[in-house]
Design a protein around this motif. Structure first.
Motif, PDB file in Angstrom:
ATOM      1  N   THR A  33     -18.608 -55.385  32.869  1.00 25.22           N
ATOM      2  CA  THR A  33     -17.862 -54.264  32.552  1.00 25.22           C
ATOM      3  C   THR A  33     -17.027 -53.841  33.834  1.00 25.22           C
ATOM      4  O   THR A  33     -17.220 -54.449  34.617  1.00 25.22           O
ATOM      5  CB  THR A  33     -18.611 -53.209  31.881  1.00 25.22           C
ATOM      6  N   GLU A  34     -16.424 -52.611  33.387  1.00 25.64           N
ATOM      7  CA  GLU A  34     -15.635 -52.013  34.631  1.00 25.64           C
ATOM      8  C   GLU A  34     -16.458 -51.806  35.664  1.00 25.64           C
ATOM      9  O   GLU A  34     -17.658 -51.227  35.652  1.00 25.64           O
ATOM     10  CB  GLU A  34     -14.814 -51.129  33.897  1.00 25.64           C
ATOM     11  N   ASN A  35     -15.761 -52.122  36.913  1.00 26.94           N
ATOM     12  CA  ASN A  35     -16.322 -51.850  38.326  1.00 26.94           C
ATOM     13  C   ASN A  35     -17.607 -52.802  38.562  1.00 26.94           C
ATOM     14  O   ASN A  35     -18.346 -52.629  39.486  1.00 26.94           O
ATOM     15  CB  ASN A  35     -17.120 -50.277  38.544  1.00 26.94           C
ATOM     16  N   ALA A  79     -11.621 -54.956  36.817  1.00 31.06           N
ATOM     17  CA  ALA A  79     -10.883 -53.814  36.664  1.00 31.06           C
ATOM     18  C   ALA A  79     -11.140 -53.079  35.368  1.00 31.06           C
ATOM     19  O   ALA A  79     -11.543 -53.630  34.248  1.00 31.06           O
ATOM     20  CB  ALA A  79      -9.292 -54.312  36.623  1.00 31.06           C
ATOM     21  N   ALA A  80     -10.559 -51.837  35.230  1.00 29.41           N
ATOM     22  CA  ALA A  80     -10.555 -51.048  34.124  1.00 29.41           C
ATOM     23  C   ALA A  80      -9.810 -51.862  33.137  1.00 29.41           C
ATOM     24  O   ALA A  80      -8.654 -52.460  33.241  1.00 29.41           O
ATOM     25  CB  ALA A  80     -10.147 -49.613  34.239  1.00 29.41           C
ATOM     26  N   ALA A  83      -5.889 -51.180  32.584  1.00 32.12           N
ATOM     27  CA  ALA A  83      -5.605 -50.445  33.646  1.00 32.12           C
ATOM     28  C   ALA A  83      -4.348 -51.030  34.357  1.00 32.12           C
ATOM     29  O   ALA A  83      -4.133 -52.302  34.551  1.00 32.12           O
ATOM     30  CB  ALA A  83      -6.580 -50.336  34.550  1.00 32.12           C
TER      31      ALA A  83
END
Length: 344
Positions: A33-35, A79-80, A83
């Motif tokens: 997931t993101e991050n 990345a998001a 985004a």
């Protein structure tokens, strides 16, 4: 994540594409997931028993596709979703002089919040340049570099070889064009010899009212030879008596003569010249004239206005930013002017 990537070395699909597709799928499935921090390039290469260059290529493509982001000094993160990532720009300056500050300020203002900008200084040290390129080769979208290094053949060849490792679409040279490096990279430059000649031509009529044209410079300066050739040609073409000096001494301060300072206005040469002139009761702009090579905002204050001949560093920063924003790299020469003030 390392346990979830499995390569098929028998496959016709290139290894880097296998890495890309598997990471993409893991992100799309929500497993990463993101991050989420991905392994370093060295770590992933060692684990999968593939080359670091293969991992670099995979990460670079994933980043261009918006799946991952690079964070300076931290590594690669997921990345998001959807985004719009900011561009990452590395500025590799030789030094942070007041000229570079003007360049940086105009660049930052023009680029706005479209990019994250990282500054490093190579201090005209080729080893340091090579280190920064090695460490950051696939971490940035653009590499903006002032290629100011000793001008001997061996050094220049080494610098060209290092810079050639940067993809043309990512490289922008600033302030100097190394024409021996071929390719469709970007350049925003000044032409030291011809610019100096043309700059002096702007003040020809006033210069000819003086008895002699004095030049204060240090032979150790990188572009001493180029600028000195321009001055000699200018004076020869216009029958002007010229004398070069490496230091300010009382006997060279003479009324009705003009002095060009080729080093920074903060240089001791300028201070000493003004001090000696005052001791002789000479008024700058009336009894003697002074011109500085390179413009700075402080020139408006020094001597109630210090005349300069200079490339347009503000324009230089804007042009670099526009190349990045427009995604159109080209080779552009900056304007060069004489800015007349009270000292001349």
């Amino acid at each position: 994540m390392l346990k979830k990537l499995k390569l098929n070395l028998e496959s016709q699909i290139p290894v880097y594409k296998q890495v890309i597709s598997q990471i993409e799928q893991l992100i799309q499935d929500g497993i990463y997931t993101e991050n989420y921090l991905l392994p370093s390039m060295n770590e992933l290469a060692a684990t999968l028993e593939i080359s670091k260059e293969t991992v670099k290529k995979a990460y670079s493509i994933l980043r261009n596709k918006g799946y991952i982001n690079a964070r300076q000094g931290k590594g690669f993160y997921v990345a998001a979703p959807n985004a719009t990532a900011k561009l990452n720009v590395l500025l590799l300056f030789d030094k942070l002089s007041h000229y570079k500050q003007v360049l940086f300020n105009s660049f930052s203002e023009e680029i706005g919040d479209v990019a994250e900008v990282t500054i490093r200084l190579h201090n005209q040290n080729v080893d340091l340049l090579e280190y920064y390129i090695d460490e950051n080769l696939d971490l940035f979208d653009y590499y903006v570099i002032t290629p100011h290094f000793p001008l001997d053949s061996a050094t220049q060849k080494r610098v060209a070889k290092i810079l050639s490792r940067i993809p043309n679409r990512k490289l922008i040279m600033v302030d100097r064009w190394m024409q021996e490096l071929t390719g469709n990279y970007g350049v925003v430059y000044q032409d030291f010899e011809n610019d100096a000649y043309e700059g002096l031509q702007c003040g020809l009529q006033k210069i000819k009212t003086h008895k002699k044209f004095n030049v204060v410079t240090l032979p150790s300066s990188l572009y001493h030879n180029s600028i000195s050739r321009a001055i000699e040609r200018f004076c020869s073409d216009n029958q002007i008596d010229v004398e070069f000096h490496t230091q300010i001494t009382p006997e060279i301060i003479r009324a009705k003569e003009v002095y060009l300072i080729l080093n920074s206005q903060y240089d001791l040469g300028l201070i000493e010249l003004i001090r000696r002139a005052r001791e002789l009761k000479y008024k700058v702009g009336r009894d003697i004239s002074i011109i500085s090579y390179n413009e700075s905002p402080i020139n408006e204050i020094i001597l109630n206005g210090l005349t300069s001949i200079s490339t347009d560093f503000h324009q230089m920063g804007v042009l670099v930013a526009r190349m990045i924003l427009d995604k159109r790299l080209s080779k552009v020469k900056c304007d060069f002017h004489m800015i007349r003030r009270n000292s001349f």
